[in-house]
Scaffold this motif. Structure first.
Motif, PDB file in Angstrom:
ATOM      1  N   GLN A  46       0.908  -1.172   0.081  1.00  0.00           N
ATOM      2  CA  GLN A  46      -0.071  -0.057  -0.003  1.00  0.00           C
ATOM      3  C   GLN A  46       0.858   1.206   0.031  1.00  0.00           C
ATOM      4  O   GLN A  46       1.799   1.440   0.775  1.00  0.00           O
ATOM      5  CB  GLN A  46      -0.786   0.111   1.301  1.00  0.00           C
ATOM      6  N   HIS A 154      -3.811  -5.860  -0.254  1.00  0.00           N
ATOM      7  CA  HIS A 154      -3.008  -6.104  -1.767  1.00  0.00           C
ATOM      8  C   HIS A 154      -2.490  -7.689  -1.990  1.00  0.00           C
ATOM      9  O   HIS A 154      -2.201  -8.244  -3.040  1.00  0.00           O
ATOM     10  CB  HIS A 154      -2.101  -5.141  -2.229  1.00  0.00           C
ATOM     11  N   THR A 155      -2.140  -8.148  -0.703  1.00  0.00           N
ATOM     12  CA  THR A 155      -1.450  -9.651  -0.524  1.00  0.00           C
ATOM     13  C   THR A 155      -1.969 -10.076   0.568  1.00  0.00           C
ATOM     14  O   THR A 155      -1.320 -10.266   1.778  1.00  0.00           O
ATOM     15  CB  THR A 155      -0.017  -9.391  -0.291  1.00  0.00           C
ATOM     16  N   PHE A 175      -7.414   2.244  -1.148  1.00  0.00           N
ATOM     17  CA  PHE A 175      -6.433   1.253  -1.565  1.00  0.00           C
ATOM     18  C   PHE A 175      -5.788   1.940  -2.711  1.00  0.00           C
ATOM     19  O   PHE A 175      -6.290   2.484  -3.794  1.00  0.00           O
ATOM     20  CB  PHE A 175      -7.176  -0.143  -2.116  1.00  0.00           C
ATOM     21  N   ASP A 177      -4.211   0.106  -4.953  1.00  0.00           N
ATOM     22  CA  ASP A 177      -4.558  -0.547  -6.412  1.00  0.00           C
ATOM     23  C   ASP A 177      -6.015  -1.447  -6.079  1.00  0.00           C
ATOM     24  O   ASP A 177      -5.606  -2.414  -5.958  1.00  0.00           O
ATOM     25  CB  ASP A 177      -3.633  -1.438  -6.691  1.00  0.00           C
ATOM     26  N   ALA A 180      -6.325  -4.621  -7.899  1.00  0.00           N
ATOM     27  CA  ALA A 180      -5.370  -5.656  -7.496  1.00  0.00           C
ATOM     28  C   ALA A 180      -6.032  -6.354  -6.135  1.00  0.00           C
ATOM     29  O   ALA A 180      -5.977  -7.720  -5.856  1.00  0.00           O
ATOM     30  CB  ALA A 180      -3.970  -5.350  -7.014  1.00  0.00           C
ATOM     31  N   VAL A 181      -6.712  -5.478  -5.246  1.00  0.00           N
ATOM     32  CA  VAL A 181      -7.217  -5.860  -3.952  1.00  0.00           C
ATOM     33  C   VAL A 181      -8.635  -6.908  -4.412  1.00  0.00           C
ATOM     34  O   VAL A 181      -8.599  -7.950  -3.731  1.00  0.00           O
ATOM     35  CB  VAL A 181      -7.757  -4.907  -3.106  1.00  0.00           C
ATOM     36  N   GLU A 184      -7.593 -10.110  -5.111  1.00  0.00           N
ATOM     37  CA  GLU A 184      -7.114 -11.054  -4.023  1.00  0.00           C
ATOM     38  C   GLU A 184      -8.471 -11.489  -3.361  1.00  0.00           C
ATOM     39  O   GLU A 184      -8.668 -12.645  -2.899  1.00  0.00           O
ATOM     40  CB  GLU A 184      -6.514 -10.008  -2.996  1.00  0.00           C
TER      41      GLU A 184
END
Ligand SMILES: C[S@@+](CC[C@H](N)C(=O)[O-])C[C@H]1O[C@@H](n2cnc3c(N)ncnc32)[C@H](O)[C@@H]1O
Ligand SMILES: [Zn+2]
Length: 262
Positions: A46, A154-155, A175, A177, A180-181, A184
């Motif tokens: 982030q 994000h991960t 966020f 991105d 990308a979230v 996930e």
């Protein structure tokens, strides 16, 4: 409550390691925040922004649930935050005993509401801000149905297709991105599972053109990224989440999408 969480280093299950830490079989060790929430962040993806820093600013954290969130929601023309979560719970047609993630749980306001409204559910509140998690632990009675952990959205340190529902309210615009979230989210939700939440699409819209100008200035200064229902639907669909449906009240957009299969 640790069941759904995985070691961010090797993906193994986690188990308690005394009063202050958890560990995996390979010996990777993670401290507990406020004695209950494992800190599973190894590297922060982030981007730091003023909006992110506000979420770590203790005076704001302490009034977030009682003043900040209700005020912001009202300004955006939404209903009260509790009614919002209740509406989302209704859309879930919940099954008893679901595993639910409350992504970007803040001080646990939505986490507790989800646990109260979903029969037999295990709800894990996830957030990046240590002060928010400290507040969440302090405000939430210790219970086997609610847990917290520090993660970067994000991960996610969570296995593929292992949760029934991911809830995310008042955070997508924070966020770095969001697409990308959402990828996930789609990875960790099981087939037939759902992604539900609320995002502010245009919080000051009710104030007309002055509101829009103020909103753009605020977004620039804070690092927040507002987007509309169509963009959110596209991100969900690109992530493989289907059946997007949304309802807006003022600038607050409540949404649901589902991972196909069962
Ligand atoms: C406005 S609060 C929302 C709290 C609660 N869900 C609600 O609806 O009131 C947004 C939260 O998102 C968290 N957050 C922002 N970026 C994050 C990230 N990359 N990973 C995890 N949490 C994040 C912030 O720390 C903050 O606690
Ligand atoms: Zn490990």
């Amino acid at each position: 409550m640790l069941d759904v969480l995985r070691c961010p280093d090797c993906g193994a299950a986690l188990e308690p390691a005394g009063p202050d830490a958890v560990t995996c079989r390979a010996g990777h060790r993670f401290d507990l925040i406020a004695g209950r929430a494992p800190d599973l962040v190894r590297a922060v993806v982030q981007r730091d922004t003023p909006g992110q820093r506000a979420m770590r600013f203790r005076p704001l954290v302490s009034i977030y649930e009682s003043i900040w969130r209700p005020l912001f929601t009202r300004l955006a023309g939404g209903t009260d935050p509790a009614a919002e979560t209740d509406q989302l719970i209704e859309w879930l047609e919940p099954t008893v005993g679901a595993t639910v993630l409350d992504l970007a749980c803040g001080p646990g306001n939505t986490t507790r509401r989800l646990a109260a409204g979903l029969d037999g559910a295990s709800v894990v509140g996830l957030d990046l801000s240590v002060p928010m998690l400290e507040q969440a632990v302090q405000a939430t009675p210790d219970s086997s149905s609610i847990g917290f952990a520090r993660v970067d959205a994000h991960t996610l340190p969570i296995g593929d297709a292992t949760v029934d529902v991911v809830h995310c309210a008042a955070a997508l615009y924070l966020f770095g991105d969001p697409a990308a979230v959402i990828d996930e989210v789609a990875r960790v939700v099981r087939p037939g599972g759902r992604f539900i939440g609320m995002t502010l699409v245009a919080p000051l819209q009710p104030l007309g053109s002055i509101g829009r100008t103020a909103e753009q200035a605020f977004a620039r200064l804070s690092g927040l990224r507002y987007f509309g229902a169509r963009e959110l639907e596209e991100m969900c669909s690109a992530a493989g989440l289907e059946g997007f449906s949304a309802r807006s009240k003022g600038g607050a957009l409540l949404f649901v999408a589902e991972k196909p299969g069962s």
